[in-house]
Design an enzyme around this catalytic site. Structure first.
Site, PDB file in Angstrom:
ATOM      1  N   SER A  86       0.618   9.276   5.136  1.00 19.69           N
ATOM      2  CA  SER A  86       0.422   8.239   6.140  1.00 19.69           C
ATOM      3  C   SER A  86       1.524   7.188   6.060  1.00 19.69           C
ATOM      4  O   SER A  86       2.083   6.767   7.083  1.00 19.69           O
ATOM      5  CB  SER A  86      -0.943   7.582   5.931  1.00 19.69           C
ATOM      6  OG  SER A  86      -1.181   6.615   6.917  1.00 19.69           O
TER       7      SER A  86
ATOM      8  N   SER B 175      -3.565   5.029  12.060  1.00 15.76           N
ATOM      9  CA  SER B 175      -4.216   4.080  11.168  1.00 15.76           C
ATOM     10  C   SER B 175      -3.742   4.380   9.754  1.00 15.76           C
ATOM     11  O   SER B 175      -3.715   5.541   9.333  1.00 15.76           O
ATOM     12  CB  SER B 175      -5.735   4.195  11.269  1.00 15.76           C
ATOM     13  OG  SER B 175      -6.336   3.169  10.511  1.00 15.76           O
ATOM     14  N   GLU B 176      -3.369   3.333   9.026  1.00 18.07           N
ATOM     15  CA  GLU B 176      -2.691   3.498   7.734  1.00 18.07           C
ATOM     16  C   GLU B 176      -3.505   4.304   6.722  1.00 18.07           C
ATOM     17  O   GLU B 176      -2.956   4.902   5.804  1.00 18.07           O
ATOM     18  CB  GLU B 176      -2.368   2.133   7.135  1.00 18.07           C
ATOM     19  CG  GLU B 176      -3.613   1.335   6.729  1.00 18.07           C
ATOM     20  CD  GLU B 176      -3.297  -0.103   6.323  1.00 18.07           C
ATOM     21  OE1 GLU B 176      -2.262  -0.627   6.745  1.00 18.07           O
ATOM     22  OE2 GLU B 176      -4.107  -0.688   5.584  1.00 18.07           O
ATOM     23  N   ASN B 177      -4.833   4.292   6.902  1.00 16.38           N
ATOM     24  CA  ASN B 177      -5.684   4.991   5.941  1.00 16.38           C
ATOM     25  C   ASN B 177      -5.756   6.490   6.184  1.00 16.38           C
ATOM     26  O   ASN B 177      -6.536   7.170   5.518  1.00 16.38           O
ATOM     27  CB  ASN B 177      -7.089   4.376   5.915  1.00 16.38           C
ATOM     28  CG  ASN B 177      -7.716   4.245   7.285  1.00 16.38           C
ATOM     29  OD1 ASN B 177      -7.058   3.871   8.246  1.00 16.38           O
ATOM     30  ND2 ASN B 177      -8.982   4.572   7.401  1.00 16.38           N
TER      31      ASN B 177
ATOM     32  N   GLN C 176       0.800  -1.225   0.000  1.00 16.10           N
ATOM     33  CA  GLN C 176       0.000   0.000   0.000  1.00 16.10           C
ATOM     34  C   GLN C 176       0.835   1.278   0.000  1.00 16.10           C
ATOM     35  O   GLN C 176       0.516   2.253  -0.676  1.00 16.10           O
ATOM     36  CB  GLN C 176      -0.952   0.003   1.200  1.00 16.10           C
ATOM     37  CG  GLN C 176      -1.991   1.091   1.123  1.00 16.10           C
ATOM     38  CD  GLN C 176      -2.999   1.022   2.271  1.00 16.10           C
ATOM     39  OE1 GLN C 176      -3.763   1.936   2.465  1.00 16.10           O
ATOM     40  NE2 GLN C 176      -2.997  -0.042   3.036  1.00 16.10           N
TER      41      GLN C 176
END
Lengths: 226, 213, 226, 213
Positions: free
Chosen positions: B91, B49-51, A103
Site C-alpha cells: 500500500s 486507502s493507506e490501510n 507508517q
C-alpha cells in the site's frame, strides 16, 4: 511431519520472554489479534517493546497490555486516537517510551527485516523532525533519509484461515501489517478463525506462505481463544 | 465583506471538480474524506486507502458494517467491483513511488515553497501521531491541500515559512481553501481563483501575504 | 470511465521509442510475454535496453528481439543457457552489452524502483566481482553492498486474467517477475488470456492491483495476438 | 585404493539423510536436484524453487506437463498440497533473510574459510550467468555443497583459497563429496566422515590439504 497448529493461545505464547520485541498486526481494530494480545497479558512477560501501527484503542488489545504495565516502549505511527486514553496517560506520565515512525517507513522497515535488507534510503521524512539525526543522501537530485530494518522476536498476526504448514489468508483490510510482520519475526504466531486441511487454500491465493509462520492457533471469531 | 466562504461541502465539491476521470486518489483523514461524496458521476475515480484497499466505495448501510473493511479513519467502508486488498508495504509502495495521481490532505500550515505542516502542532504536551501523512505528502504525483484559509483565531494557514513541525518539504502543489484556490509555483503562491466578491487585495490582507495574481 | 483494455498488441506498444528501457517478465519460458515481444519486434523500436531474468531461449521471445538487432544492452541474471545461442553469439561478437545482476538483487532493485526506495544495502554479492566498485557498509558485523533501483519506460508482463482497471492474476510460477516489473515501469503492458468483467477477480486474490498497470491486451494461449 | 566413491545417487541419499523433518530447503540446479529423489518418506521436507514456488513436488507424468509450473532448472514440476506461488521479490526475500533452513549447491571450489565459487570458471570467453546462486549462498541459514571431490583432471575442489571468481564469502558450512563429508569450522576443514576404506591420510593426499580429523 510438519504441524504448526498449536492447541491453545497459551501454548503458542509460552516462551515469550521478558524484554521481548513483539510485532502486533492490525490497523485500528482491523487485523488486531486481540486473542493473542490477551494471551500475552495472561502469559505475563514484561518490559516488552511493541511494534504496531497504533498504540491501542479503548481498553482492549494493546491498550490492555499497556494498562497491565507490560510495555516498556512502543514503536508505531499513530498512537494518538480518540480512544487511546491508556497510551496517552502512560506517555504523559513518562511511563512508556515512544518511537514514532511514518507508517510507510514502518511497513518498509519491517519488510526490510524480513527480506534481508540492511538499510534503505527513502524520501519520506526528509526535512522533518522524525528524520532528525538520520543520515541523508542526495539521489538523482532528491534528498533521501536512511532507514534501518525493524526485527522482532515474535509477531502476533490475525489471519482468517490457516493450515498445518502455516499458510495464511486474511480478511479484507485486516491483512495490513500481517504479511510483513510474519516475515520479520523469529517466531510468527498467527491466530486464524479456521484451520483447513493442507491443499484447501488455493496456492495462487495464499497471502503468507507457511515458511514465514511458525505457529497457528484457532480462535473464535469473537476473539475468544478456543 | 461582500463575499461568502465556501462551506466544507462546497469546498469538497470544488476539489472533486478538479479530479480527472481515471485518477487514483488518496483522501486524507478528516476534511478531505468529504471529497468522496462529491466525485462526479460521469468520472471514474479510484480511491486508495493507506490501510490496504484500492477501489474504496461509500459507507455501508446500517447493519452492513464489516470491521475488517475500514478506511484510514477506521470507519467501515465498502469495496467497489474491481477493488483489491493488499498489505501495508504494498500500500505504501503505491503512495511512495508516485503511483497515486493525487493526495488530498488537511493542513495546519502550507508555506510559499510548498512545505506542508499537518501532523503536529508543535505543542510540547501533544502526543505526536503521524500515520501515513509524511508518505502521502511526498509520494503522490500531486499533493493538494484542503483547509480553511484562517484558523479559528483568524491566523492565516498560508504562511511564508511553516512554524509548525513539517510533514514534507516542497511537496504541495495546490491549496483549496474556503476563500480561494492557490497554486504553489517556483515564485511562491499564485492565485488560481477566489470566491465571488473577494479581491486579491482582501485575500492578501487576510493572509498577510503577497499572493501573486 | 477507465478502460485499460487495448484492442491489439500493436496499439498497446505503438509509442515505444528508440532507446527505451524495457522490462520483460518471465523465468525461462514461464511468464515470458512472447506475444508482446513479437509485437515489439514488429513495432520496430531500436537501441533497446532489456531487463529480464534471462537473455532469451531458442529463437523466440527475447532471442528473436536480439536476433533482429534491436537490443543495445541486457540487464539480467542468467543469460547463459543451453539454448541461448542468439545472445551468446552477439555477446561474443561484442554486439550487445551485458549487466549481470544476481537474481535476488535484480528482483529487489526492480521492487525498489516501484516502491520509491532510493537504494538499499544487501549482503548478496559482497566480496564477488559483481560488487566490484560498489559502495560497501558494515551493518551489525556483516558486510553489505549498496544497490540502486532499476526503473523502466515499459514493462511487458504475461498475466492470466485481467480487467479494465488493470487488475491481474497470473498462472502458477509464471508470476515471477511480473508483479514487481509492473510497479517499476512508467507504462506496464500486460498480456492476458482472458479479459473479465470488473468484479470477477476476487479482491483477496488480485496479485497486481490495477494502479500498477496501464495497458491490458488479450492474446491467445498459444501466444498469438488476437 | 580399497575404497569406493559414492555414486551421485548415493551422495544425494547421504545428503537427504541429514535434512531434518520440517526443513525448508532449496536444491540448486544441477546435481543437487537429485537430492529430491532421496528425501525420506518419514520426513516432511518443503522444497523452495527460486522462481516462486514453495512445496515443489516431483516431475509430472508424461503428458501432464504445465510449462507455467517449472523449477529453477526450467523443468516441469508439480506442486504439493499446501504449496504456494509468489513473485520473485518475495521468493528472494525468503532466501536472502534466512527463512530457508538449507541450500544445497553445486560448486567448482570451496575454500577452507567457507568461500564458495560456483558460478563462473573465470575463463575470459565464458558467458557469465549467476542466477540465484549468490542469493542462496549467503541467504540460507546453512549452505551445503554437493560435489565430487576431484575434477576430471584430478584436481581438488576443496582448496585453501578459491582461484575461481567467488559466489559468496565464508558461506559454506558443510561439503558433501563422493569421498567424504567435511565441515567448515573456524579452524578450517574438518573431516566428518569418509567412505569406507578411505583414510584421512589418503584424503589429504588426494586433496593436497591438511584436513583436521
Amino acid at each position: 511431519m510438519i504441524d504448526k497448529i498449536f492447541s491453545s493461545v497459551a501454548a503458542a505464547l509460552a516462551d515469550v520472554h521478558d524484554g521481548a520485541t513483539i510485532m502486533v498486526g492490525g490497523f485500528g481494530g482491523a487485523g488486531m489479534p486481540v486473542a493473542l494480545v490477551d494471551g500475552l497479558i495472561a502469559q505475563g512477560a514484561r518490559h516488552l517493546t511493541i511494534i504496531a501501527n497504533n498504540a491501542g484503542n479503548g481498553e482492549t488489545g494493546i491498550a490492555a497490555l499497556l494498562k497491565a504495565g507490560r510495555v516498556k516502549k512502543v514503536i508505531c505511527s499513530f498512537p494518538r486516537q480518540t480512544d487511546s486514553q491508556v497510551f496517552d496517560a502512560l506517555y504523559r506520565a513518562g511511563r512508556v517510551e515512544l518511537e514514532l515512525v511514518p507508517q510507510g517507513n514502518l511497513a518498509e522497515r519491517i519488510r526490510a527485516a524480513g527480506s534481508g535488507i540492511g538499510g534503505f534510503f527513502t524520501r519520506v521524512g526528509f526535512g522533518t523532525r522524525l528524520a532528525d539525526g538520520k543520515e541523508v543522501r542526495k539521489i538523482d537530485g532528491e534528498m533521501y533519509v536512511y532507514e534501518t530494518p525493524i526485527h522482532a522476536d515474535f509477531a502476533l498476526v490475525k489471519a482468517e484461515r490457516g493450515d498445518r504448514w502455516g499458510n495464511l489468508t486474511y480478511s479484507k483490510s485486516a491483512r495490513n501489517f500481517g504479511p510483513v510482520m510474519a516475515m520479520a519475526a523469529k517466531v510468527a504466531v498467527a491466530s486464524v478463525h479456521e484451520v483447513v486441511t493442507l491443499g484447501v487454500l488455493d496456492p495462487e491465493s495464499v497471502i503468507t506462505p507457511g515458511i514465514f509462520v511458525q505457529r497457528v492457533v484457532r480462535v473464535e471469531r469473537d476473539g475468544a481463544a478456543t | 465583506m461582500n463575499y461568502k466562504k465556501l462551506t466544507r461541502d462546497q469546498l469538497a465539491a470544488r476539489i472533486a471538480q478538479d479530479i480527472p476521470d481515471g485518477a487514483y486518489v488518496n483522501l486524507g483523514i478528516g476534511m478531505p474524506t468529504l471529497v468522496a461524496n462529491h466525485l462526479r458521476a460521469d468520472r471514474e475515480v479510484i480511491l486508495q486507502s493507506e490501510n490496504g484497499l484500492l477501489g474504496m466505495g461509500s459507507a455501508p448501510s446500517a447493519g452492513e458494517e464489516d470491521f475488517d473493511l475500514i478506511n484510514a479513519g477506521k470507519q467501515p467502508v465498502t469495496l467497489l467491483p474491481g477493488g483489491s486488498y493488499f498489505n501495508s508495504a504494498d500500500s505504501f509502495a503505491m503512495m511512495r513511488a508516485g503511483h497515486l495521481d493525487i493526495a488530498v490532505l488537511g493542513a495546519f500550515q502550507v508555506a510559499a515553497n510548498g512545505d506542508l505542516a499537518n501532523w503536529h502542532t508543535g505543542g510540547n504536551d501533544d502526543i505526536p501521531a503521524v500515520g501515513g501523512a509524511m508518505d502521502l505528502a511526498v509520494g503522490a504525483r500531486q499533493t493538494w491541500v484542503m483547509m480553511e484559509l484562517l484558523t479559528k483565531a483568524g491566523e492565516s494557514k498560508l504562511v511564508e515559512r511553516c512554524t509548525y513541525p513539517l510533514t514534507g518539504v516542497r511537496c504541495v502543489s495546490r491549496i483549496y481553501t474556503d476563500l480561494a484556490v492557490i497554486n504553489v509555483t517556483p515564485q511562491g503562491f499564485r492565485l488560481a481563483e477566489a470566491v465571488a466578491g473577494l479581491s486579491l487585495a482582501e485575500l492578501n490582507s487576510l493572509s498577510k501575504l503577497s499572493i501573486a495574481p
